[in-house]
Design a protein around this motif. Structure first.
Motif, PDB file in Angstrom:
ATOM      1  N   ILE A 225       8.791   4.584  10.092  1.00 16.84           N
ATOM      2  CA  ILE A 225       7.345   4.572   9.860  1.00 16.84           C
ATOM      3  C   ILE A 225       7.126   4.776   8.369  1.00 16.84           C
ATOM      4  O   ILE A 225       7.700   5.687   7.768  1.00 16.84           O
ATOM      5  CB  ILE A 225       6.621   5.691  10.641  1.00 16.84           C
ATOM      6  CG1 ILE A 225       6.724   5.444  12.149  1.00 16.84           C
ATOM      7  CG2 ILE A 225       5.153   5.799  10.218  1.00 16.84           C
ATOM      8  CD1 ILE A 225       6.182   6.594  12.998  1.00 16.84           C
ATOM      9  N   PHE A 226       6.307   3.923   7.774  1.00 17.69           N
ATOM     10  CA  PHE A 226       5.899   4.130   6.386  1.00 17.69           C
ATOM     11  C   PHE A 226       4.481   4.663   6.382  1.00 17.69           C
ATOM     12  O   PHE A 226       3.599   4.088   7.022  1.00 17.69           O
ATOM     13  CB  PHE A 226       5.950   2.829   5.575  1.00 17.69           C
ATOM     14  CG  PHE A 226       5.535   3.036   4.143  1.00 17.69           C
ATOM     15  CD1 PHE A 226       6.488   3.321   3.176  1.00 17.69           C
ATOM     16  CD2 PHE A 226       4.200   2.996   3.761  1.00 17.69           C
ATOM     17  CE1 PHE A 226       6.105   3.559   1.856  1.00 17.69           C
ATOM     18  CE2 PHE A 226       3.814   3.241   2.453  1.00 17.69           C
ATOM     19  CZ  PHE A 226       4.773   3.519   1.496  1.00 17.69           C
ATOM     20  N   PHE A 227       4.245   5.756   5.640  1.00 10.98           N
ATOM     21  CA  PHE A 227       2.896   6.305   5.523  1.00 10.98           C
ATOM     22  C   PHE A 227       2.423   6.251   4.078  1.00 10.98           C
ATOM     23  O   PHE A 227       3.046   6.849   3.191  1.00 10.98           O
ATOM     24  CB  PHE A 227       2.842   7.749   6.032  1.00 10.98           C
ATOM     25  CG  PHE A 227       1.500   8.396   5.811  1.00 10.98           C
ATOM     26  CD1 PHE A 227       0.336   7.809   6.297  1.00 10.98           C
ATOM     27  CD2 PHE A 227       1.387   9.587   5.095  1.00 10.98           C
ATOM     28  CE1 PHE A 227      -0.914   8.389   6.076  1.00 10.98           C
ATOM     29  CE2 PHE A 227       0.145  10.169   4.874  1.00 10.98           C
ATOM     30  CZ  PHE A 227      -1.010   9.568   5.367  1.00 10.98           C
ATOM     31  N   GLY A 228       1.338   5.545   3.844  1.00 12.15           N
ATOM     32  CA  GLY A 228       0.695   5.530   2.534  1.00 12.15           C
ATOM     33  C   GLY A 228      -0.400   6.578   2.517  1.00 12.15           C
ATOM     34  O   GLY A 228      -1.472   6.365   3.081  1.00 12.15           O
ATOM     35  N   GLY A 229      -0.134   7.713   1.910  1.00  8.12           N
ATOM     36  CA  GLY A 229      -1.111   8.794   1.885  1.00  8.12           C
ATOM     37  C   GLY A 229      -0.528  10.045   1.266  1.00  8.12           C
ATOM     38  O   GLY A 229       0.479   9.989   0.558  1.00  8.12           O
TER      39      GLY A 229
END
Length: 377
Positions: A225-229
């Motif tokens: 999972i990639f999370f941009g934040g």
């Protein structure tokens, strides 16, 4: 009696000389803006600490510019990570006629603030905002001394594909300029490396409940999972991943989650050890002056270090270096000298591309072992 008169005259001259030297001291204000309230205040405090430490160090150097001894003061503002507050803080610093600004932290606040600084002719240097759109308008007042999202997102995608051999990744972003920007870069490069983006989900930079998003992602059977934040969302997300049985899924993110605070916010979740995050710049141990600087920082601000304070420290010195080379604290006079910077900082040798981006930016990948952030490269 005559001797007494002479001594009195000498004393009077000394007082006059002291008064003259006091009058020759010029106070120069350097602005700093970051979120000092709200969920991201730990970043803001760290950033402000870096700039404050720089101002204190500069004031020990007896710097003379334009024939006057300079005393630097930090004019600190809180933008609460909110774009409207960011532009209001920028205008306040313009109205206060600060000589330059270090900040902001978030791309979502820095990008609109950059126009305000450009319009009032005050240079600003960010050591934290990473969205590439910051330098696209071509303002001569905008500078960045950290890698942008193109480098961070790409570095993580290459690592996912080449080192970890992942095939199926879901992407989540918080819809901010930073989160969306770094996620878009990751998606593009990951797809070019043969990774399938199995799901795309969105949240906000205020959310703490991700169960619905993660349940949807789980049904797509991802291996990453990639999370941009940022970490106020990253920590709870890691806890909820563990609760949903996503304990073997790798978790990627940019510098927004790459903090010591993430370990606290994850609150013991085993998924923390699956994190791979990217920071612009070298690790502290590989920075030219990183470890010695960090000892000084920790002595003054114990347990407050996050990510960006070495960069805000350097940004403050880069502004003053340009003032010294121009022999002026007037932004109209010294701003053109910024583009010619060749400054050996704590973080790196700082020089700029024509658009204000850092030349030869480094990135470092990190993971977490026993709750501590450790460099992978």
């Amino acid at each position: 009696m005559q001797l007494k008169l002479k001594l009195t005259a000498v004393a009077a001259l000394a007082v006059l000389a002291g008064a003259a030297s006091a009058q020759d001291v010029q106070v120069v204000k350097i602005g700093h803006v970051a979120p000092m309230s709200g969920a991201q205040a730990h970043y803001g405090k760290d950033n402000e600490n870096g700039a404050r430490l720089a101002v204190e160090d500069l004031n020990t150097q007896n710097i003379v510019i334009g024939g006057k001894k300079i005393k630097f003061e930090l004019a600190a503002e809180d933008d609460a990570a909110d774009p409207k507050q960011g532009t209001a803080a920028a205008q306040k610093l313009c109205d206060a006629k600060v000589a330059g600004v270090v900040g902001h932290l978030n791309s979502g606040t820095t990008i609109p603030a950059a126009k305000v600084y450009n319009d009032c002719g005050i240079p600003h240097i960010t050591g934290a905002a990473t969205n590439p759109n910051l330098t696209k308008p071509g303002y001569k007042t905008t500078y960045r001394i950290i890698s942008n999202d193109n480098a961070l997102g790409a570095g993580l995608a290459f690592y996912a594909a080449d080192a970890l051999k992942l095939k199926r990744i879901a992407v989540v972003d918080d819809r901010t300029a930073y989160g969306q920007g770094v996620a878009d870069v990751f998606k593009k490069i990951a797809a070019s490396k043969g990774i399938t983006i199995v799901d795309e989900q969105f949240t906000t930079d205020k959310a703490t409940d991700f169960m619905a998003i993660l349940t949807s992602i789980k049904s797509k059977n991802p291996d990453g999972i990639f999370f941009g934040g940022m970490d106020p969302q990253g920590g709870p997300m890691l806890r909820q991943m563990e609760q949903l049985g996503l304990g073997s899924v790798k978790y990627f993110g940019g510098d927004g989650i790459c903090t010591s605070e993430l370990a606290k916010l994850a609150a013991g979740a085993k998924t923390l050890e699956n994190v791979v995050c990217a920071e612009g710049g070298a690790s502290l141990s590989k920075m030219p002056g990183g470890e010695a600087w960090k000892k000084r920082y920790d002595a003054k601000y114990p347990n407050q270090f996050q990510v960006y304070s070495p960069y805000t420290y350097d940004a403050t010195f880069v502004l003053v270096d340009a003032m010294k080379r121009a022999n002026s604290v007037d932004p109209k006079v010294y701003t053109p000298k910024l583009i010619e910077a060749n400054y050996q900082g704590v973080t790196a040798k700082i020089a700029f591309e024509p658009n204000g981006e850092l030349k030869n930016p480094a990135i470092t990948l990190y993971t977490y072992k026993d709750g501590k952030k450790v460099a992978l490269n």
